[in-house]
Design a protein around this motif. Sequence first.
Motif, PDB file in Angstrom:
ATOM      1  N   LEU A  13     -37.684   7.576   1.977  1.00 54.61           N
ATOM      2  CA  LEU A  13     -36.663   6.792   1.477  1.00 54.61           C
ATOM      3  C   LEU A  13     -35.522   7.759   0.821  1.00 54.61           C
ATOM      4  O   LEU A  13     -34.424   7.722   1.023  1.00 54.61           O
TER       5      LEU A  13
ATOM      6  N   LYS B  90     -33.569   9.562   3.590  1.00 53.24           N
ATOM      7  CA  LYS B  90     -32.689   8.804   4.028  1.00 53.24           C
ATOM      8  C   LYS B  90     -31.385   8.707   3.159  1.00 53.24           C
ATOM      9  O   LYS B  90     -30.665   7.964   3.431  1.00 53.24           O
TER      10      LYS B  90
ATOM     11  N   HIS C  34     -31.540   7.799  -0.166  1.00 53.38           N
ATOM     12  CA  HIS C  34     -31.569   6.923  -1.413  1.00 53.38           C
ATOM     13  C   HIS C  34     -32.313   7.620  -2.673  1.00 53.38           C
ATOM     14  O   HIS C  34     -32.843   8.546  -2.383  1.00 53.38           O
TER      15      HIS C  34
ATOM     16  N   ALA D  31     -32.901   0.931  -2.728  1.00 57.99           N
ATOM     17  CA  ALA D  31     -34.397   0.799  -1.873  1.00 57.99           C
ATOM     18  C   ALA D  31     -35.442   0.508  -2.798  1.00 57.99           C
ATOM     19  O   ALA D  31     -35.502   0.688  -3.820  1.00 57.99           O
TER      20      ALA D  31
ATOM     21  N   PRO E 157     -31.169  -4.205   6.321  1.00 55.39           N
ATOM     22  CA  PRO E 157     -31.370  -3.196   5.451  1.00 55.39           C
ATOM     23  C   PRO E 157     -30.151  -2.691   4.953  1.00 55.39           C
ATOM     24  O   PRO E 157     -29.830  -1.627   3.987  1.00 55.39           O
TER      25      PRO E 157
ATOM     26  N   SER F  83     -32.747  -1.563   1.222  1.00 60.73           N
ATOM     27  CA  SER F  83     -33.662  -0.784   2.163  1.00 60.73           C
ATOM     28  C   SER F  83     -35.195  -1.119   1.414  1.00 60.73           C
ATOM     29  O   SER F  83     -35.192  -0.888   0.220  1.00 60.73           O
TER      30      SER F  83
ATOM     31  N   THR G   5     -36.100  -1.776   8.370  1.00 62.55           N
ATOM     32  CA  THR G   5     -35.876  -2.408   7.016  1.00 62.55           C
ATOM     33  C   THR G   5     -35.347  -1.154   6.141  1.00 62.55           C
ATOM     34  O   THR G   5     -35.099  -1.398   5.189  1.00 62.55           O
ATOM     35  N   VAL G   6     -35.080   0.096   6.752  1.00 59.39           N
ATOM     36  CA  VAL G   6     -34.503   1.224   5.906  1.00 59.39           C
ATOM     37  C   VAL G   6     -33.257   1.618   6.555  1.00 59.39           C
ATOM     38  O   VAL G   6     -33.380   1.860   7.821  1.00 59.39           O
ATOM     39  N   ARG G   7     -32.111   2.024   6.033  1.00 59.35           N
ATOM     40  CA  ARG G   7     -31.067   2.395   6.623  1.00 59.35           C
ATOM     41  C   ARG G   7     -30.544   3.892   5.871  1.00 59.35           C
ATOM     42  O   ARG G   7     -30.971   4.024   4.778  1.00 59.35           O
TER      43      ARG G   7
ATOM     44  N   LYS H 120     -28.481   6.177   3.976  1.00 56.48           N
ATOM     45  CA  LYS H 120     -27.540   6.112   2.947  1.00 56.48           C
ATOM     46  C   LYS H 120     -26.409   7.035   3.178  1.00 56.48           C
ATOM     47  O   LYS H 120     -26.532   8.005   3.066  1.00 56.48           O
TER      48      LYS H 120
END
Length: 339
Positions: free
Chosen positions: A176, A179, A181, A246, A270, A274, A334-336, A338
């Motif tokens: 996370l 990505k 977060h 997240a 997401p 997320s 389900t995770v994008r 940022k």
Amino acid sequence: MEGMNPPTIKDVAKAANVSVATVSRVLHNLDGYSDKTKQIVMQAVEALGYQPNAIARGLVNKRTQTIGVLFPDVSSSFSSDILHGIEEIAQERGFSVIVCNTAEEGKRTLKYLQVLREKQVDGIVFTSEVLKDEYFQAIKDMRVPVILVNTMSQKHMIPYVKVDDRQAAYQATDYLIQKGHREIAMISGSLKDQIAGYPRLDGYRQALADNGIEYMESRVAIGDFELESSRKAMQKLLTEAPPFTAVFAASDEMAIGAMNYAMEQGLKIPEDLSIIGYDDLKFARMVHPPLTTIHQPLTLMGRMASEKLIALIEDKGSQVSSSIVSHHLVERQTVRSKP
């Protein structure tokens, strides 16, 4: 001098207060006596150290070719995946499996250990809960081998098969962070749970620390590995915690409960939030959007446990080692990232 000669079947009969014929029937597994009589005779045999001849001994030590498996929740997809692996190997090797549902907090664990003892299972697979001293003692009294799955004991040296929970949680949290977060909440299992609860929280905290992010207790809610309690945990986070982009949920079931609640509140996943889970249960692929999660090779873990247990059953003197099995991250939707 008395006691120098090895005990005879007569001595056993006398100690058990039954006839020699009854002792013989018990030792040869014939019928015609009550379970209570059998217990008294076997206790006398043990107390005196009576060694019947090899043929009779073979009958007394006769294996039942059954394995007992204890799960806190048989209905969960998590348990059925592990069971699938256990049964696959057991069937191959001519063993049948008795499955016991110990319920939450092991309410029925001791009762079921007693049942397995009466059924004379050859070995036990104990999964997913803490091996309390009383369970350990009960299993020890049964004199059968035991293998732990998805749990381990610091105190008792019993072989286990599990993932490194702390490392897996670290990886989920770190993903996370990679990505983009930095405001990351966690839905955790009970912190009293030394197996899957506390170590996963610990992994989350360590990943934050290693990336220079402050840990906030207010961003952690307890979901107790269930859908319903994870919905409440998500509600608590959304109403009380400092803002976050997240969430790391310490099980897929909790991730899905959390997602479910967030969507009801009008949040998009997401885009707005997320979520990453942990387990990679079958339904993680089927929810919408499909869940990004940590994969545990549950069926493989069941197979390995079964292999180890049967090795111990078939050769009492053999040694088997514990196995830490590898997990990996499964990217879905389900995770994008940022911006």
